[in-house]
Design an enzyme around this catalytic site. Structure first.
Site, mmCIF file in Angstrom:
data_model
loop_
_atom_site.group_PDB
_atom_site.id
_atom_site.type_symbol
_atom_site.label_atom_id
_atom_site.label_comp_id
_atom_site.label_asym_id
_atom_site.label_seq_id
_atom_site.Cartn_x
_atom_site.Cartn_y
_atom_site.Cartn_z
ATOM 1 N N GLU A 1 16.371 -42.757 23.170
ATOM 2 C CA GLU A 1 16.249 -41.652 22.227
ATOM 3 C C GLU A 1 16.987 -40.478 22.869
ATOM 4 O O GLU A 1 16.478 -39.875 23.831
ATOM 5 C CB GLU A 1 14.781 -41.296 21.976
ATOM 6 C CG GLU A 1 14.619 -40.226 20.915
ATOM 7 C CD GLU A 1 13.160 -39.880 20.630
ATOM 8 O OE1 GLU A 1 12.807 -39.762 19.442
ATOM 9 O OE2 GLU A 1 12.382 -39.726 21.591
ATOM 10 N N ASP B 1 11.524 -42.927 25.117
ATOM 11 C CA ASP B 1 11.153 -41.738 24.368
ATOM 12 C C ASP B 1 11.750 -40.493 25.039
ATOM 13 O O ASP B 1 11.708 -40.365 26.269
ATOM 14 C CB ASP B 1 9.622 -41.635 24.328
ATOM 15 C CG ASP B 1 9.131 -40.395 23.619
ATOM 16 O OD1 ASP B 1 9.373 -40.282 22.412
ATOM 17 O OD2 ASP B 1 8.505 -39.540 24.284
#
Length: 674
Positions: free
Chosen positions: A373, A337
């Protein structure tokens, strides 16, 4: 109080480790002047405080004799209290061991957890009553772990799964609903296998907390992107034993033939802003665990703090955590993330950042599936295509282009073709394979596929932020009515649009990613930021429907085709030095007359038809891909030298009649030409 005997013990491994005589504790805190080990009984009464007696290289350590497995404990750190220097040592605050493998309960925010008052003075109320206790746990790999599933990169297809959302409404035993074990129930496994996907991407399973503002609104953090521990397993998804059941879930998925990767959050923690909780990292070493500049917290994550992944202690913590989840808990890889934070040095991004290099040189971690990401909200926070080889990257350029194309936006022909071919403008030729591009139409943060074709505006009132949260520009299309409808024509158009999205995704170069529930035609009622909705908005519905059957059949059929024709995932071109050791494949782009695309064709702003042929180097396969986005009928002659045509996949509006392709309305077709 009991009297405990201690000796110096060892600085490694970090955390609590059972020894022949007791338990060795090792904790990093560079600036503390004293570190205390607090022992608790099973009723969470503090029964002893023991000062650590040894420190080297910033690591406090000692062995406590006579205690063993399941002992509850916490830490207290003494040292300077100077917020201007980011030092917040406060003996009144009980702290979680960053390496704890289990916690006594879920962390719940309480004002007494704060290290400082509103005025900036030390907060003197003891927080032990409202902070989870760390638990001594010896966690080993399961004894009969299935071997890792060897997924060939061209075959990889990722399915994003939320443990509770996936299993909460499955037709299974009530006790298993919403749990790790529910995921691997017979109906759960049967559904996943029927899709033909290869890789399960679990949404966060680190122990996480609800944000303060959600707690005050009686809402919950549903997604889990708010961790307090990088080792402890989230207990709310467990029936009884979170550690054993998580391992059982991974083993069950592996046994069923799936690769398993875990979505991990190493960029921030649940301690949030400086004036909120001091329950772990902040109280142990605030100046080193978090990023600061000019005496202020940096917030490149939008979550109140930013983990300093440039500091050696943080790098060691993250790599130790990753190895634990691979070697002990059994996962095959990670999705990171807000991964740009992992590639920041002092503050700037570099593909040679120490943490990225540490991961890539590690023989265990470098052999796992790594999905990044590639952005955060800090300066130069958008880094798609800039991570080193070894990391796949989520490609939002693909998402936006494909959405715009099927919505009918103008001037997209060249960029649409570029996205189909693996976004080589970002994942550059000669440097990286197109498979590094993780292509997706939908992700957890945004509309579901059903909502993408049903809503023009976000509908997030249930989040209690006056509909201000979530994306404002969703590149969506509602086909004439906002939300659910009984109009059969609109329903048909919406289903066809979803089928076009799915076909485009699975016929594009790169690694496809599905949002779990899209194959079920799941709707979040127009909510495009459902992070705090732990209810039917996010729980998948398993009711039979014609739309669900059509979507599942499309995914299953296209996955079978994709595996049979690897050229659909990765084509070897002669102008790409990355493949100079291989015989090149061949691509030809065609217009609506099945003639090679001219410069005028490429520049045509309202072009609605685009096709190409993919011919393998050995000439054994020649595939014809067609994308048509208008709703008016169109007849297209077959490509030249196509004596035989075998349709492999077509959306409802596409058909072959005599010597022509008949497009009744928008759709996708894939055929084999001989």
């Amino acid at each position: 109080m009991d009297t405990y005997t201690v000796n110096h013990g060892q600085p490694f491994p970090l955390g609590a480790s059972v020894t022949d005589k007791g338990v060795n504790f090792a904790v990093t805190s560079e600036d503390a002047t004293e570190l205390l080990l607090c022992l608790f009984d099973e009723q969470d009464n503090e029964i002893e405080r023991l000062p650590f007696i040894a420190k080297e290289r910033g690591i406090w350590h000692m062995e406590v004799l006579g205690i063993t497995e399941n002992q509850r404990y916490g830490l207290r750190a003494k040292g300077p209290f100077d917020p201007s220097q980011q030092q917040l040592f406060n003996e009144h605050k009980l702290l979680i061991d960053p390496y704890a493998k289990a916690l006594s309960e879920k962390l719940v925010w309480h004002a007494d957890q704060a290290a400082l008052t509103v005025e900036g003075d030390p907060h003197l109320t003891d927080s032990a009553y409202c902070v989870p206790k760390s638990i001594v746990k010896t966690v080993a790999p399961t004894s009969q772990r299935p071997a890792r599933v060897n997924v060939e990169p061209p075959h990889r297809a990722i399915y994003e799964l939320h443990v509770k959302g996936f299993s909460q409404q499955l037709p299974i035993d009530e006790a298993l609903k919403g749990t790790y074990l529910g995921v691997i129930s017979d109906p759960g496994i049967a559904h996943l296998r029927a899709l033909g996907i290869t890789t399960i991407q679990l949404m966060p399973c680190f122990s996480f907390a609800n944000e303060r503002h959600l707690q005050e609104l009686n809402l919950k953090n549903y997604w889990g992107y708010n961790p307090i521990s990088f080792f402890a397993v989230e207990t709310s998804y467990a029936h009884q034993d979170a550690i054993a059941e998580f391992q059982a879930m991974v083993d069950g998925l592996r046994h069923a033939g799936f690769e398993v990767i875990l979505d991990v959050v190493y960029n921030h923690t649940a301690e949030s802003e400086l004036n909120q909780s001091s329950v772990c990292y902040r109280g142990l070493d605030n100046a080193h665990y978090y990023r600061h500049a000019d005496g202020e917290y940096l917030n490149y994550t939008g979550c109140g703090n930013c983990f300093d992944t440039y500091h050696s202690a943080s790098i060691r913590l993250i790599c130790d955590s990753m190895r634990y989840w691979v070697e002990v808990m059994g996962v095959d890889g990670f999705r990171f993330d807000l991964g740009v934070d992992m590639g920041r040095t002092d503050h700037d991004f570099s593909p040679k950042a120490p943490l990225l290099q540490a991961i890539l040189q590690d023989p265990i971690l470098s052999n796992s599936c790594l999905v990044m990401e590639p952005w955060d909200i800090g300066p130069d926070g958008y880094q798609v295509g800039q991570f080193p080889r070894g990391f796949l990257e989520c490609n939002d350029q693909y998402r936006d282009t494909i959405r715009r194309f099927w919505r009918g936006d103008e001037g997209l022909t060249p960029v649409f073709a570029t996205r189909l071919m693996g976004s080589r403008d970002y994942f550059h030729k000669g440097r990286r394979s197109a498979l590094h591009s993780v292509n997706y139409i939908t992700y957890h943060d945004g509309y579901t596929l059903n909502d993408l074709v049903s809503y023009h505006r976000r509908h997030n009132l249930a989040n209690m932020e006056n509909n201000r949260d979530g994306h404002g520009d969703n590149i969506s299309q509602n086909f004439g009515q906002e939300g659910p409808t009984d109009n059969a024509d609109i329903q048909s158009k919406r289903l066809n649009q979803q089928l076009c999205f799915i076909a485009t995704l699975l016929l594009s170069q790169g690694t496809p990613h599905f949002l779990g529930g899209d194959e079920l035609s799941h709707s979040q009622q127009g909510n495009n930021n459902a992070y705090c909705q732990d209810n039917e908005i996010t729980w998948l519905s398993w009711q039979e429907s014609s739309a669900r059957n059509a979507l599942q059949e499309a995914i299953s059929s296209l996955m079978t085709i994709r595996k049979a024709y690897p050229i659909l995932a990765e084509v070897y071109l002669e102008d790409d030095p990355l493949y100079q050791h291989l015989e090149p494949d061949h691509i030809e782009w065609l217009n609506q007359f099945s003639q090679p695309m001219s410069e005028h064709d490429w520049a045509e702003s309202e072009r609605d038809y685009l096709a190409l042929t993919l011919t393998s180097a050995d000439l054994s396969n020649r595939l014809w891909l067609v994308f048509y986005r208008e709703d008016h009928p169109l007849n297209v002659p077959l490509p030249s030298n196509a004596s035989t045509l075998d349709v492999l996949y077509q959306t409802p509006g596409m058909s072959i009649e005599k010597d022509a392709l008949v497009c009744e309305y928008r759709g996708v077709l894939l055929a084999k030409l001989v």
